[in-house]
Design an enzyme around this catalytic site. Sequence first.
Site, PDB file in Angstrom:
ATOM      1  N   TYR A 148      17.058   1.414  -3.840  1.00  0.00           N
ATOM      2  CA  TYR A 148      18.151   0.881  -4.659  1.00  0.00           C
ATOM      3  C   TYR A 148      19.452   1.647  -4.447  1.00  0.00           C
ATOM      4  CZ  TYR A 148      16.141  -2.813  -7.499  1.00  0.00           C
ATOM      5  OH  TYR A 148      15.610  -3.998  -7.925  1.00  0.00           O
ATOM      6  N   LYS A 215       3.557   6.200  -2.983  1.00  0.00           N
ATOM      7  CA  LYS A 215       2.964   5.658  -1.754  1.00  0.00           C
ATOM      8  C   LYS A 215       2.998   6.768  -0.703  1.00  0.00           C
ATOM      9  CE  LYS A 215       1.397   2.145   0.488  1.00  0.00           C
ATOM     10  NZ  LYS A 215      -0.002   1.776   0.351  1.00  0.00           N
ATOM     11  N   ASP A 287       9.911  -1.159  -9.815  1.00  0.00           N
ATOM     12  CA  ASP A 287      10.459  -2.507  -9.875  1.00  0.00           C
ATOM     13  C   ASP A 287       9.318  -3.529  -9.902  1.00  0.00           C
ATOM     14  OD1 ASP A 287      12.446  -4.415  -9.840  1.00  0.00           O
ATOM     15  OD2 ASP A 287      12.618  -4.450  -7.663  1.00  0.00           O
TER      16      ASP A 287
END
Length: 396
Positions: A148, A215, A287
Amino acid sequence: MSDSITLGANGELVVPRSPVIPIIVGDGVGPDLWAATRPILDGAAAKSGHGPIDWLEVPAGEIAHKTTGEYLPKSTLDALRQYRVSLKGPLGTPVGGGIRSLNVAIRKELDLYACIRPVEWTPGAPSPVKSPEKVNMVIFRENTEDVYAGLEWPAGSPEAEALIGFAGEKFGAKMRPGSAVGLKPMSEFGSKRLIRLAMKWALERQAPSLTLVHKGNIMKYTEGAFRAWGYELAEAEFGGQTVTEAASQPGDKRLIIKDRIADNMFMQTLLRPDEYSVLAMPNLNGDYLSDALAAQIGGLGMAPGANVGDGLAVFEATHGTAPKYAGQDKVNPCSLIFSGAFMLEYLGWADAAGLIRRAVAQTLADKIVTYDLARQMGGLPPVSTSAFGKAVVERL
Ligand code: NAP
């Protein structure tokens, strides 16, 4: 007489009996939502001996553009800063304007680095899962970094070509010529301040666990670092109050710090939601997971949110302007109602917030619902936004 919310010596909010709270009504369905929500917040505050709230309507979005020529006037940002805690309806993204997103612009300007999304099922709400009462999590999503940050360049652009050439020459990194390129910056500072906020929140509420969702198995130096910084922070700043999952024993009263790889976490939230409480994660994971969890409690129309920084907070409905329903008095106002309740709780008015949650639950139990819930409840006749709002006020 109304007064501003201020900060105390230790950075805590000092809330006067009758605070000034800026409200951005928003575009699209925003005016319908606010008309239904305001009497509920005012009624709950009055019934629990707080307020009255002095709502200060500040312009942003289409309405602001029509009257001032700007989508996000400086006077609005100044008011959000000055009064510290605000409420906001949805804002559309201006098409073809120089602004990427008004919502992102507000977060950046005020450095609202944490997006907080409590996800708790309201009895009576429809849900696609079998045991929605087990869903009770609070997501802390980093707001300023990761993908973002907006650092990306189109395929074939001079910037993308230069980056491909540079990375190839300097680091031997192979990228197909003509690729679009994006960067994913994640700093120790940005990650730790988000995780710190989540950890303080969890400890203050005696939450059983905090899970770092990442991740890091694939993106070792960005997402993997987020995980490592989380454990480091827990030990350095909250050592006596936290324990890692591996070291914890049954009956341990300390906050258990866990971590899960993001793809596994999506499965966990469906199969074993009651094993998770506070979740801290980088931007993109947050998100996706925020909306996936919202679905479990009835959809975006039921999900509250807030963007929080140090001493500043903007509470907001998590959905967008739903332009196809603008002015139709049709959509579900619960997202803004619950965001308002979350805001009252943040002000220290938990009694008023509790009244609102119980009144909404009673309204749903009486099978009074808007179209989005009605269609998940075997085609009940839906009520309008305003009728739903009135029904909640009657049940406060
Ligand atoms: P959206 O406005 O969130 O609407 C998508 C769909 O979600 C709607 O068509 C509707 O589904 C459902 N929905 C949204 N709000 C609802 C409510 N209160 N009650 C019931 N259902 C609701 O997403 P979008 O159409 O992709 O985006 C429209 C504009 O909003 C864009 O300009 C976007 O940039 C902006 N946006 C703003 C924010 C924000 O202000 N924080 C967030 C997201 C998007 P059905 O069609 O199934 O009825």
